[in-house]
Design a protein around this motif. Structure first.
Motif: not given
Length: 309
Positions: A47, A50, A127
């Motif tokens: 994450n 991302a 990503a």
């Protein structure tokens, strides 16, 4: 994390047979370094990549994969010879992939360093980020030699195939800041010869891959200390004959970027200060016929935000 910028020549460079290098640089945009220890100890997750993809175009990933080449029973640490690594290039490469003897302390259960680096690159690509892969980064006192570069990159070539990490998304950087003297990496042998052998090794396995190579830092022959930029300028003659992107790091003015927290040195961006930086980059532009990538710049200490900007 240190920010990085892109700098490239215009037009078709002399001696550059693969225009993909220019296209790759043009696609990078701004980026950030992800330090090798952050990957090693699981401090960056999918994450995070991302989120970064919403802010920058690429990441430079530092690898912590060369420790199996080190003999931790000596002080300072020394680099193992082939006999101690199983007697063949294949055995040395397998030790790097498996992380055998990677550290004399616990790695908090995160797994082999190579697997962690591979996962980090996969997360970044997924990503939408481009990646500059710099696996030979954290070395402690390990040598940078024809052998260690061949073993490290033999392992990388196995673990980072084009099918999973396409050349349009991932470039390979040979080694971080090779130095002619301790306390960082100790360069053993000719950097030019090592680089030429590395280019041949990677090109034989992955001819499409974009490659990035540095000059030599440090003191050579007892002379004054050379910065990464100065080392690049000294290597320009032979780098210009290779199908690579050249790279250097820029931390000038050092008294500002590397000051102690209480020094209070300011950078005011006065005309002559800006002109000095412009002159440094113009000198690189004039000397290099191949594309140039600035892999690191920034501050090594806490500095007032206004002056940091």
């Amino acid at each position: 994390r240190r920010l990085m910028v892109l700098y490239r020549q215009e037009g078709a460079p002399a001696g550059m047979s693969a225009p993909d290098a220019h296209a790759f640089l043009a696609s990078l945009g701004a980026g950030v370094n992800i330090a090798s220890w952050n990957i090693r100890y699981g401090n960056v997750h999918a994450n995070d990549y991302a989120w970064l993809a919403s802010r920058v175009g690429h990441v430079r990933l530092g690898g912590w994969i060369a420790e199996p080449l080190l003999d931790w029973t000596t002080c300072p640490v020394t680099t193992r010879g082939l006999a101690a690594l199983g007697g063949s290039d294949e055995s040395a490469i397998e030790r790097i992939i498996q992380g055998d003897g990677a550290e004399p302390w616990e790695a908090e259960g995160n797994g082999p360093p190579m697997a962690l680096l591979r996962q980090a690159a996969a997360d970044a690509v997924a990503a939408g980020l481009k990646v500059v892969l710099n696996p030979f980064h954290q070395r402690f006192m390990g040598e940078v030699s024809a052998d260690t570069v061949r073993w490290v990159w033999g392992a990388v070539l196995q673990e980072f195939p084009l099918a999973d990490f396409p050349a349009s998304a991932v470039a390979f950087e040979m080694v971080n800041e090779p130095r002619s003297a301790p306390p960082a990496s100790r360069l053993r042998g000719s950097l030019e010869a090592i680089t030429r052998a590395w280019v041949a090794q990677v090109r034989a396995a992955q001819p499409e891959r974009v490659l990035i190579a540095p000059g030599e830092m440090g003191k050579v022959g007892g002379g004054p200390y050379r910065s990464s930029r100065q080392g690049l300028l000294d290597a320009a003659g032979w780098l210009n004959t290779l199908d690579v992107i050249a790279t250097f790091h820029y931390y000038d003015p050092r008294d500002f970027t590397n000051q102690d927290e209480d020094d209070g040195i300011k950078w005011l961006g006065r005309p002559w200060e800006v002109a000095e930086i412009a002159s440094d980059f113009a000198e690189v532009s004039a000397a290099l016929d191949v594309p140039v990538y600035v892999g690191e710049f920034g501050l090594n200490s806490h500095i007032d935000d206004d002056h940091a900007v």
